[in-house]
Design a protein around this motif. Structure first.
Motif, PDB file in Angstrom:
ATOM      1  N   THR A  40       0.816  -1.220   0.000  1.00 25.16           N
ATOM      2  CA  THR A  40       0.000   0.000   0.000  1.00 25.16           C
ATOM      3  C   THR A  40       0.849   1.269   0.000  1.00 25.16           C
ATOM      4  O   THR A  40       0.349   2.346   0.312  1.00 25.16           O
ATOM      5  CB  THR A  40      -0.938   0.015   1.221  1.00 25.16           C
ATOM      6  N   LEU A  43      -0.276   4.991  -1.166  1.00 23.56           N
ATOM      7  CA  LEU A  43      -1.734   5.091  -1.169  1.00 23.56           C
ATOM      8  C   LEU A  43      -2.230   5.870   0.037  1.00 23.56           C
ATOM      9  O   LEU A  43      -1.612   5.833   1.110  1.00 23.56           O
ATOM     10  CB  LEU A  43      -2.383   3.697  -1.166  1.00 23.56           C
ATOM     11  N   ARG A  45      -4.721   6.554   3.265  1.00 30.25           N
ATOM     12  CA  ARG A  45      -5.168   5.599   4.280  1.00 30.25           C
ATOM     13  C   ARG A  45      -6.464   4.916   3.870  1.00 30.25           C
ATOM     14  O   ARG A  45      -6.637   3.707   4.064  1.00 30.25           O
ATOM     15  CB  ARG A  45      -5.351   6.306   5.621  1.00 30.25           C
ATOM     16  N   ASP A  47      -7.590   4.293   0.824  1.00 29.35           N
ATOM     17  CA  ASP A  47      -7.313   3.299  -0.221  1.00 29.35           C
ATOM     18  C   ASP A  47      -6.554   2.105   0.343  1.00 29.35           C
ATOM     19  O   ASP A  47      -6.776   0.961  -0.075  1.00 29.35           O
ATOM     20  CB  ASP A  47      -6.508   3.944  -1.355  1.00 29.35           C
ATOM     21  N   ALA A  48      -5.658   2.362   1.308  1.00 31.35           N
ATOM     22  CA  ALA A  48      -4.917   1.270   1.928  1.00 31.35           C
ATOM     23  C   ALA A  48      -5.860   0.321   2.669  1.00 31.35           C
ATOM     24  O   ALA A  48      -5.698  -0.906   2.608  1.00 31.35           O
ATOM     25  CB  ALA A  48      -3.871   1.830   2.893  1.00 31.35           C
ATOM     26  N   LYS A  50      -8.963  -0.180   1.888  1.00 35.14           N
ATOM     27  CA  LYS A  50      -9.693  -0.911   0.847  1.00 35.14           C
ATOM     28  C   LYS A  50      -8.877  -2.102   0.365  1.00 35.14           C
ATOM     29  O   LYS A  50      -9.412  -3.196   0.154  1.00 35.14           O
ATOM     30  CB  LYS A  50     -10.022   0.016  -0.325  1.00 35.14           C
ATOM     31  N   VAL A  51      -7.581  -1.891   0.192  1.00 35.35           N
ATOM     32  CA  VAL A  51      -6.704  -2.985  -0.217  1.00 35.35           C
ATOM     33  C   VAL A  51      -6.722  -4.088   0.840  1.00 35.35           C
ATOM     34  O   VAL A  51      -6.805  -5.285   0.513  1.00 35.35           O
ATOM     35  CB  VAL A  51      -5.256  -2.472  -0.422  1.00 35.35           C
ATOM     36  N   SER A 116      -2.369  -2.164  -9.794  1.00 42.31           N
ATOM     37  CA  SER A 116      -3.603  -1.532  -9.339  1.00 42.31           C
ATOM     38  C   SER A 116      -3.891  -1.942  -7.904  1.00 42.31           C
ATOM     39  O   SER A 116      -3.239  -2.840  -7.350  1.00 42.31           O
ATOM     40  CB  SER A 116      -4.772  -1.952 -10.235  1.00 42.31           C
ATOM     41  N   MET A 117      -4.892  -1.299  -7.276  1.00 43.02           N
ATOM     42  CA  MET A 117      -5.247  -1.615  -5.894  1.00 43.02           C
ATOM     43  C   MET A 117      -5.698  -3.068  -5.769  1.00 43.02           C
ATOM     44  O   MET A 117      -5.340  -3.760  -4.813  1.00 43.02           O
ATOM     45  CB  MET A 117      -6.363  -0.676  -5.411  1.00 43.02           C
ATOM     46  N   ARG A 120      -2.751  -5.356  -6.010  1.00 43.30           N
ATOM     47  CA  ARG A 120      -1.980  -5.321  -4.773  1.00 43.30           C
ATOM     48  C   ARG A 120      -2.647  -6.176  -3.698  1.00 43.30           C
ATOM     49  O   ARG A 120      -1.967  -6.795  -2.880  1.00 43.30           O
ATOM     50  CB  ARG A 120      -1.850  -3.877  -4.270  1.00 43.30           C
TER      51      ARG A 120
END
Length: 215
Positions: A40, A43, A45, A47-48, A50-51, A116-117, A120
Protein backbone atom coordinates in the motif's frame (compact mmCIF):
# COMPACT_ATOMS: atom_id res chain seq x y z
CA UNK A 1 -16.29 -37.86 38.52
CA UNK A 2 -16.87 -34.98 36.23
CA UNK A 3 -20.31 -34.34 34.85
CA UNK A 4 -20.53 -35.52 31.18
CA UNK A 5 -21.80 -32.11 30.09
CA UNK A 6 -18.90 -30.41 31.88
CA UNK A 7 -16.44 -32.80 30.22
CA UNK A 8 -17.96 -32.07 26.79
CA UNK A 9 -17.82 -28.32 27.44
CA UNK A 10 -14.17 -28.60 28.51
CA UNK A 11 -13.31 -30.62 25.40
CA UNK A 12 -15.13 -28.14 23.16
CA UNK A 13 -13.35 -25.20 24.80
CA UNK A 14 -9.95 -26.90 24.45
CA UNK A 15 -10.59 -27.72 20.78
CA UNK A 16 -11.93 -24.23 20.07
CA UNK A 17 -8.94 -22.51 21.66
CA UNK A 18 -6.46 -24.91 20.01
CA UNK A 19 -7.90 -24.34 16.53
CA UNK A 20 -8.23 -20.58 17.04
CA UNK A 21 -4.61 -20.26 18.16
CA UNK A 22 -3.43 -22.57 15.37
CA UNK A 23 -5.23 -20.55 12.70
CA UNK A 24 -4.08 -17.23 14.14
CA UNK A 25 -0.47 -18.39 14.33
CA UNK A 26 -0.45 -19.86 10.83
CA UNK A 27 -1.93 -16.65 9.40
CA UNK A 28 0.92 -14.83 11.21
CA UNK A 29 -0.57 -11.31 11.03
CA UNK A 30 2.48 -9.58 12.47
CA UNK A 31 4.88 -10.80 9.81
CA UNK A 32 2.52 -9.64 7.03
CA UNK A 33 2.51 -6.04 8.30
CA UNK A 34 5.63 -5.19 6.23
CA UNK A 35 3.97 -6.85 3.23
CA UNK A 36 0.82 -4.76 3.76
CA UNK A 37 2.87 -1.57 4.12
CA UNK A 38 4.83 -2.42 0.97
CA UNK A 39 1.65 -3.31 -0.94
CA UNK A 40 0.00 0.00 0.00
CA UNK A 41 3.00 2.29 -0.33
CA UNK A 42 1.99 5.66 -1.81
CA UNK A 43 -1.73 5.09 -1.17
CA UNK A 44 -3.99 7.22 1.03
CA UNK A 45 -5.17 5.60 4.28
CA UNK A 46 -8.67 5.12 2.84
CA UNK A 47 -7.31 3.30 -0.22
CA UNK A 48 -4.92 1.27 1.93
CA UNK A 49 -7.84 0.04 4.04
CA UNK A 50 -9.69 -0.91 0.85
CA UNK A 51 -6.70 -2.98 -0.22
CA UNK A 52 -6.70 -4.66 3.21
CA UNK A 53 -10.44 -5.44 3.03
CA UNK A 54 -10.14 -6.84 -0.49
CA UNK A 55 -7.16 -8.97 0.55
CA UNK A 56 -8.98 -10.40 3.58
CA UNK A 57 -12.12 -11.20 1.55
CA UNK A 58 -10.07 -12.84 -1.22
CA UNK A 59 -8.06 -14.87 1.31
CA UNK A 60 -11.25 -16.02 3.05
CA UNK A 61 -12.74 -17.07 -0.29
CA UNK A 62 -9.64 -19.07 -1.19
CA UNK A 63 -9.48 -20.79 2.20
CA UNK A 64 -13.24 -21.46 2.12
CA UNK A 65 -12.78 -23.30 -1.17
CA UNK A 66 -10.21 -25.52 0.52
CA UNK A 67 -12.51 -26.06 3.53
CA UNK A 68 -15.45 -27.09 1.33
CA UNK A 69 -13.70 -28.88 -1.51
CA UNK A 70 -10.33 -29.94 -0.16
CA UNK A 71 -11.53 -33.28 1.19
CA UNK A 72 -13.45 -34.09 -2.01
CA UNK A 73 -10.31 -33.41 -4.04
CA UNK A 74 -8.35 -35.81 -1.85
CA UNK A 75 -11.02 -38.48 -2.27
CA UNK A 76 -11.07 -37.98 -6.04
CA UNK A 77 -7.31 -38.47 -6.15
CA UNK A 78 -7.52 -41.42 -3.72
CA UNK A 79 -5.18 -39.74 -1.26
CA UNK A 80 -5.82 -40.87 2.36
CA UNK A 81 -6.00 -38.14 4.97
CA UNK A 82 -2.96 -39.42 6.94
CA UNK A 83 -0.82 -39.12 3.77
CA UNK A 84 -2.09 -35.61 3.16
CA UNK A 85 -1.51 -34.72 6.81
CA UNK A 86 2.02 -36.10 6.53
CA UNK A 87 2.76 -34.04 3.42
CA UNK A 88 1.00 -31.01 4.86
CA UNK A 89 2.98 -31.26 8.08
CA UNK A 90 6.25 -31.32 6.14
CA UNK A 91 5.21 -28.24 4.14
CA UNK A 92 4.01 -26.58 7.37
CA UNK A 93 7.35 -27.32 9.00
CA UNK A 94 9.19 -25.78 6.03
CA UNK A 95 6.89 -22.73 6.27
CA UNK A 96 7.60 -22.43 10.00
CA UNK A 97 11.34 -22.64 9.36
CA UNK A 98 11.02 -19.89 6.74
CA UNK A 99 9.32 -17.71 9.37
CA UNK A 100 12.13 -18.46 11.82
CA UNK A 101 14.74 -17.61 9.19
CA UNK A 102 12.85 -14.48 8.11
CA UNK A 103 12.58 -15.33 4.41
CA UNK A 104 8.76 -15.18 4.02
CA UNK A 105 8.53 -11.40 4.12
CA UNK A 106 11.47 -11.00 1.76
CA UNK A 107 9.92 -13.35 -0.82
CA UNK A 108 6.42 -11.88 -0.72
CA UNK A 109 7.20 -8.19 -0.37
CA UNK A 110 8.79 -7.71 -3.81
CA UNK A 111 6.08 -5.66 -5.53
CA UNK A 112 6.30 -4.72 -9.22
CA UNK A 113 5.60 -1.11 -10.14
CA UNK A 114 2.30 0.02 -11.65
CA UNK A 115 0.05 -2.49 -9.87
CA UNK A 116 -3.60 -1.53 -9.34
CA UNK A 117 -5.25 -1.62 -5.89
CA UNK A 118 -6.98 -4.91 -6.68
CA UNK A 119 -3.74 -6.45 -7.94
CA UNK A 120 -1.98 -5.32 -4.77
CA UNK A 121 -4.72 -6.97 -2.71
CA UNK A 122 -4.35 -10.28 -4.56
CA UNK A 123 -0.57 -10.49 -4.62
CA UNK A 124 1.40 -10.51 -2.45
CA UNK A 125 -1.02 -9.69 0.38
CA UNK A 126 -3.92 -12.15 -0.03
CA UNK A 127 -1.78 -14.82 -1.68
CA UNK A 128 0.70 -15.87 -0.38
CA UNK A 129 0.73 -13.37 2.49
CA UNK A 130 -2.55 -14.45 4.15
CA UNK A 131 -3.75 -17.53 2.26
CA UNK A 132 -0.41 -19.22 1.85
CA UNK A 133 0.32 -22.94 1.51
CA UNK A 134 0.53 -23.35 5.27
CA UNK A 135 -2.94 -21.91 5.92
CA UNK A 136 -4.47 -23.82 3.00
CA UNK A 137 -3.17 -27.14 4.30
CA UNK A 138 -4.11 -26.27 7.88
CA UNK A 139 -7.79 -25.55 7.14
CA UNK A 140 -8.11 -28.83 5.21
CA UNK A 141 -6.62 -30.81 8.10
CA UNK A 142 -8.80 -29.01 10.67
CA UNK A 143 -11.97 -29.79 8.69
CA UNK A 144 -11.33 -33.46 7.91
CA UNK A 145 -14.70 -34.95 6.85
CA UNK A 146 -13.79 -38.29 8.41
CA UNK A 147 -13.32 -36.80 11.88
CA UNK A 148 -15.34 -33.59 11.92
CA UNK A 149 -19.09 -33.05 11.62
CA UNK A 150 -20.62 -30.29 9.48
CA UNK A 151 -21.30 -28.29 12.65
CA UNK A 152 -17.68 -28.62 13.77
CA UNK A 153 -16.45 -27.59 10.32
CA UNK A 154 -18.76 -24.57 10.47
CA UNK A 155 -17.26 -23.63 13.85
CA UNK A 156 -13.75 -23.89 12.37
CA UNK A 157 -14.86 -21.65 9.50
CA UNK A 158 -16.19 -19.17 12.06
CA UNK A 159 -12.84 -19.27 13.86
CA UNK A 160 -11.10 -18.53 10.59
CA UNK A 161 -13.43 -15.56 10.06
CA UNK A 162 -12.65 -14.27 13.57
CA UNK A 163 -8.92 -14.49 12.85
CA UNK A 164 -9.33 -12.62 9.57
CA UNK A 165 -11.38 -9.86 11.24
CA UNK A 166 -8.62 -9.47 13.85
CA UNK A 167 -6.12 -9.46 10.99
CA UNK A 168 -8.03 -6.62 9.31
CA UNK A 169 -7.93 -4.66 12.55
CA UNK A 170 -4.19 -5.20 12.81
CA UNK A 171 -3.74 -3.90 9.26
CA UNK A 172 -5.79 -0.83 10.18
CA UNK A 173 -3.27 -0.17 12.98
CA UNK A 174 -0.25 -1.34 10.99
CA UNK A 175 1.45 2.04 10.73
CA UNK A 176 1.20 2.52 14.51
CA UNK A 177 2.39 -1.04 15.23
CA UNK A 178 5.31 -0.67 12.84
CA UNK A 179 6.38 2.54 14.58
CA UNK A 180 6.08 0.92 18.03
CA UNK A 181 7.68 -2.44 17.25
CA UNK A 182 10.00 -1.35 14.49
CA UNK A 183 11.43 -3.68 11.88
CA UNK A 184 13.40 -5.55 14.53
CA UNK A 185 10.38 -6.08 16.80
CA UNK A 186 8.28 -7.43 13.94
CA UNK A 187 11.08 -9.79 12.95
CA UNK A 188 11.31 -11.08 16.53
CA UNK A 189 7.54 -11.71 16.79
CA UNK A 190 7.53 -13.38 13.37
CA UNK A 191 10.33 -15.73 14.42
CA UNK A 192 8.51 -16.62 17.64
CA UNK A 193 5.40 -17.40 15.58
CA UNK A 194 7.63 -19.49 13.31
CA UNK A 195 8.77 -21.59 16.27
CA UNK A 196 5.14 -22.17 17.28
CA UNK A 197 4.21 -23.15 13.71
CA UNK A 198 7.17 -25.53 13.56
CA UNK A 199 6.12 -27.13 16.86
CA UNK A 200 2.56 -27.62 15.59
CA UNK A 201 3.94 -29.11 12.36
CA UNK A 202 6.17 -31.58 14.21
CA UNK A 203 3.25 -32.65 16.42
CA UNK A 204 1.04 -33.20 13.36
CA UNK A 205 3.91 -35.03 11.66
CA UNK A 206 4.19 -37.50 14.55
CA UNK A 207 0.42 -38.09 14.54
CA UNK A 208 0.41 -38.60 10.76
CA UNK A 209 3.24 -41.15 10.98
CA UNK A 210 1.38 -43.05 13.70
CA UNK A 211 -1.84 -43.07 11.65
CA UNK A 212 -0.02 -44.09 8.46
CA UNK A 213 1.73 -47.06 10.06
CA UNK A 214 -0.97 -47.97 12.58
CA UNK A 215 1.26 -47.26 15.57
Amino acid sequence: RRDPETAMATTFTHTFVYELVTLFVILDPVSTIPIFLAATVGLARKDALKVAMHAVVIAFGVLLVFIVGGQFLLNALHIPMPSFQLAGSIVLLMFGLKLVLGTVTEEAAAIPEGMSMFERAIYPLAIPGIAGPGSMLTVVMLTDNNRRTIAEQAITTGELLICLVVLLGIYAMSSFLYRVLGRGGIEIVSRVFGLIVSSIAVNNLIIAVKLSFGL
